[in-house]
Design a protein around this motif. Sequence first.
Motif, PDB file in Angstrom:
ATOM      1  N   LEU A   9       0.849  -1.194   0.000  1.00  0.00           N
ATOM      2  CA  LEU A   9       0.000   0.000   0.000  1.00  0.00           C
ATOM      3  C   LEU A   9       0.888   1.249   0.000  1.00  0.00           C
ATOM      4  N   VAL A  10       0.606   2.157  -0.930  1.00  0.00           N
ATOM      5  CA  VAL A  10       1.389   3.400  -1.057  1.00  0.00           C
ATOM      6  C   VAL A  10       0.444   4.581  -0.897  1.00  0.00           C
ATOM      7  N   THR A  11       0.759   5.507   0.010  1.00  0.00           N
ATOM      8  CA  THR A  11      -0.056   6.720   0.127  1.00  0.00           C
ATOM      9  C   THR A  11       0.528   7.815  -0.773  1.00  0.00           C
ATOM     10  N   GLY A  12      -0.332   8.763  -1.142  1.00  0.00           N
ATOM     11  CA  GLY A  12       0.128   9.873  -1.995  1.00  0.00           C
ATOM     12  C   GLY A  12       0.578   9.382  -3.350  1.00  0.00           C
ATOM     13  N   ALA A  13      -0.158   8.426  -3.915  1.00  0.00           N
ATOM     14  CA  ALA A  13       0.320   7.725  -5.115  1.00  0.00           C
ATOM     15  C   ALA A  13      -0.126   8.367  -6.423  1.00  0.00           C
ATOM     16  N   ALA A  14      -0.863   9.484  -6.346  1.00  0.00           N
ATOM     17  CA  ALA A  14      -1.416  10.044  -7.585  1.00  0.00           C
ATOM     18  C   ALA A  14      -0.387  10.816  -8.399  1.00  0.00           C
ATOM     19  N   ARG A  15       0.659  11.288  -7.731  1.00  0.00           N
ATOM     20  CA  ARG A  15       1.642  12.114  -8.466  1.00  0.00           C
ATOM     21  C   ARG A  15       2.980  12.113  -7.748  1.00  0.00           C
ATOM     22  N   GLY A  16       3.941  12.793  -8.369  1.00  0.00           N
ATOM     23  CA  GLY A  16       5.244  12.990  -7.745  1.00  0.00           C
ATOM     24  C   GLY A  16       5.936  11.687  -7.363  1.00  0.00           C
ATOM     25  N   ILE A  17       6.540  11.702  -6.181  1.00  0.00           N
ATOM     26  CA  ILE A  17       7.327  10.554  -5.721  1.00  0.00           C
ATOM     27  C   ILE A  17       6.444   9.308  -5.567  1.00  0.00           C
ATOM     28  N   GLY A  18       5.235   9.499  -5.072  1.00  0.00           N
ATOM     29  CA  GLY A  18       4.335   8.363  -4.839  1.00  0.00           C
ATOM     30  C   GLY A  18       3.989   7.635  -6.128  1.00  0.00           C
ATOM     31  N   LEU A  19       3.736   8.390  -7.200  1.00  0.00           N
ATOM     32  CA  LEU A  19       3.417   7.756  -8.481  1.00  0.00           C
ATOM     33  C   LEU A  19       4.637   6.999  -9.009  1.00  0.00           C
ATOM     34  N   SER A  20       5.826   7.569  -8.818  1.00  0.00           N
ATOM     35  CA  SER A  20       7.043   6.859  -9.239  1.00  0.00           C
ATOM     36  C   SER A  20       7.243   5.581  -8.432  1.00  0.00           C
ATOM     37  N   ILE A  21       6.953   5.651  -7.132  1.00  0.00           N
ATOM     38  CA  ILE A  21       7.063   4.441  -6.305  1.00  0.00           C
ATOM     39  C   ILE A  21       6.109   3.377  -6.850  1.00  0.00           C
ATOM     40  N   ALA A  22       4.889   3.798  -7.153  1.00  0.00           N
ATOM     41  CA  ALA A  22       3.897   2.839  -7.667  1.00  0.00           C
ATOM     42  C   ALA A  22       4.396   2.202  -8.970  1.00  0.00           C
ATOM     43  N   LYS A  23       4.920   3.028  -9.877  1.00  0.00           N
ATOM     44  CA  LYS A  23       5.388   2.492 -11.175  1.00  0.00           C
ATOM     45  C   LYS A  23       6.573   1.537 -10.976  1.00  0.00           C
ATOM     46  N   THR A  24       7.477   1.917 -10.079  1.00  0.00           N
ATOM     47  CA  THR A  24       8.661   1.074  -9.830  1.00  0.00           C
ATOM     48  C   THR A  24       8.247  -0.267  -9.209  1.00  0.00           C
ATOM     49  N   LEU A  25       7.323  -0.209  -8.279  1.00  0.00           N
ATOM     50  CA  LEU A  25       6.878  -1.454  -7.632  1.00  0.00           C
ATOM     51  C   LEU A  25       6.084  -2.328  -8.597  1.00  0.00           C
ATOM     52  N   ALA A  26       5.328  -1.686  -9.485  1.00  0.00           N
ATOM     53  CA  ALA A  26       4.568  -2.462 -10.484  1.00  0.00           C
ATOM     54  C   ALA A  26       5.538  -3.232 -11.376  1.00  0.00           C
ATOM     55  N   ALA A  27       6.635  -2.561 -11.760  1.00  0.00           N
ATOM     56  CA  ALA A  27       7.631  -3.230 -12.618  1.00  0.00           C
ATOM     57  C   ALA A  27       8.285  -4.405 -11.890  1.00  0.00           C
ATOM     58  N   LYS A  28       8.268  -4.366 -10.568  1.00  0.00           N
ATOM     59  CA  LYS A  28       8.843  -5.462  -9.780  1.00  0.00           C
ATOM     60  C   LYS A  28       7.778  -6.464  -9.358  1.00  0.00           C
ATOM     61  N   LEU A 213      25.565  20.250  -4.200  1.00  0.00           N
ATOM     62  CA  LEU A 213      25.139  18.851  -4.238  1.00  0.00           C
ATOM     63  C   LEU A 213      26.135  18.020  -5.050  1.00  0.00           C
ATOM     64  N   GLU A 214      26.396  16.813  -4.596  1.00  0.00           N
ATOM     65  CA  GLU A 214      27.362  15.950  -5.288  1.00  0.00           C
ATOM     66  C   GLU A 214      26.977  15.745  -6.746  1.00  0.00           C
ATOM     67  N   LEU A 215      25.695  15.530  -6.985  1.00  0.00           N
ATOM     68  CA  LEU A 215      25.252  15.215  -8.349  1.00  0.00           C
ATOM     69  C   LEU A 215      24.955  16.472  -9.173  1.00  0.00           C
ATOM     70  N   LYS A 216      25.055  17.650  -8.529  1.00  0.00           N
ATOM     71  CA  LYS A 216      24.817  18.940  -9.203  1.00  0.00           C
ATOM     72  C   LYS A 216      23.419  19.037  -9.804  1.00  0.00           C
ATOM     73  N   ARG A 217      22.488  18.306  -9.233  1.00  0.00           N
ATOM     74  CA  ARG A 217      21.104  18.339  -9.715  1.00  0.00           C
ATOM     75  C   ARG A 217      20.197  17.789  -8.628  1.00  0.00           C
ATOM     76  N   PHE A 218      18.881  18.057  -8.779  1.00  0.00           N
ATOM     77  CA  PHE A 218      17.917  17.439  -7.884  1.00  0.00           C
ATOM     78  C   PHE A 218      17.914  15.930  -8.129  1.00  0.00           C
ATOM     79  N   ASN A 219      17.497  15.170  -7.133  1.00  0.00           N
ATOM     80  CA  ASN A 219      17.205  13.763  -7.394  1.00  0.00           C
ATOM     81  C   ASN A 219      15.904  13.669  -8.193  1.00  0.00           C
ATOM     82  N   THR A 220      15.744  12.569  -8.887  1.00  0.00           N
ATOM     83  CA  THR A 220      14.483  12.345  -9.600  1.00  0.00           C
ATOM     84  C   THR A 220      13.557  11.505  -8.710  1.00  0.00           C
ATOM     85  N   PRO A 221      12.251  11.601  -8.945  1.00  0.00           N
ATOM     86  CA  PRO A 221      11.319  10.754  -8.195  1.00  0.00           C
ATOM     87  C   PRO A 221      11.651   9.266  -8.368  1.00  0.00           C
ATOM     88  N   GLU A 222      12.148   8.907  -9.557  1.00  0.00           N
ATOM     89  CA  GLU A 222      12.483   7.496  -9.816  1.00  0.00           C
ATOM     90  C   GLU A 222      13.628   7.036  -8.913  1.00  0.00           C
TER      91      GLU A 222
END
Length: 253
Positions: A9-28, A213-222
């Motif tokens: 179960l993932v909360t806040g799954a409609a957008r942003g980080i939550g939607l990426s979590i949902a997509k990543t878990l679906a692929a797994k 920042l080490e990566l010189k950029r924001f992290n991605t939701p993925e």
Amino acid sequence: MTHSKKKVLVTGAARGIGLSIAKTLAAKQYELVLLTSNGVSADALRRELLVEETKATVFPLDLSDRDAIADFAAEWTEPLWGLVNNAGICKTFGIQDVGDDPFNDVLATNLEGPYRLTRGLLSRIERPGRIVNVASQLGREGRAGYSAYCASKFGLIGMTKCWAKELGASGITVNAVCPGWVGTEMSFKDVDRMAAEQGVSAERFYAEVCDPLELKRFNTPEEVANLVAFLLSEDASGITGRDWMMQTVWNQQ
Ligand SMILES: NC(=O)c1ccc[n+]([C@@H]2O[C@H](COP(=O)([O-])OP(=O)(O)OC[C@H]3O[C@@H](n4cnc5c(N)ncnc54)[C@H](OP(=O)(O)O)[C@@H]3O)[C@@H](O)[C@H]2O)c1
């Protein structure tokens, strides 16, 4: 022999980080139960290809409404391998500001909501099982104007460490992820506001924020989703009670 899929179960799954979590878990190959804050965002999520393809179930649940959480949890009967407390809001207000402060709103959604949802669903979480809380680097550092948000995220990390101690013997691991800036609606709203306050362009402000920042950029939701997926996996069975940073803390004062 057929194996049923692990349910998360993932909360806040409609957008942003939550939607990426949902997509990543679906692929797994996890089976997904996805929560949003209201009926409109739940309907929008139901129209996503992800939901159509995975047959995920979607429910609206306002995490600032403790009665609604109690009703949802009381009706929930299925076993869950994992619970990802991802939903959250960010509202800024300085301690010297005048007017209506967002303190209760932020604490109710970001701290009390995950506490009550986790407590309500705990008997349904499998042993072994997983809880992952999406905190923030602002759960470890302060930032001017963010007292409610920081209080909620420091609190979420605190609860993570308590639950890990309480649940470890039963086989449930509990971890927090603490991203810094992640490219979502929430952070770009802050970039625009802070850039305007400093009288510089959003592009210039973004470059200044990224410089230390080490990566010189924001992290991605993925990238956040990948960390969450690892902590949910069987491979993470020996890791609990930790708060996982992703990059150096950037701090504005
Ligand atoms: N973006 C960043 O830079 C960053 C950095 C560190 C940590 N985080 C944390 O990561 C998590 C996700 O952030 P994000 O950037 O993906 O934010 P976002 O794009 O603004 O999405 C927030 C999600 O939380 C849900 N939500 C808000 N209020 C809710 C409520 N009362 N009840 C139930 N759900 C509610 C929203 O649901 P609806 O779609 O229904 O509105 C939405 O799905 C948050 O906990 C945030 O604090 C974000």
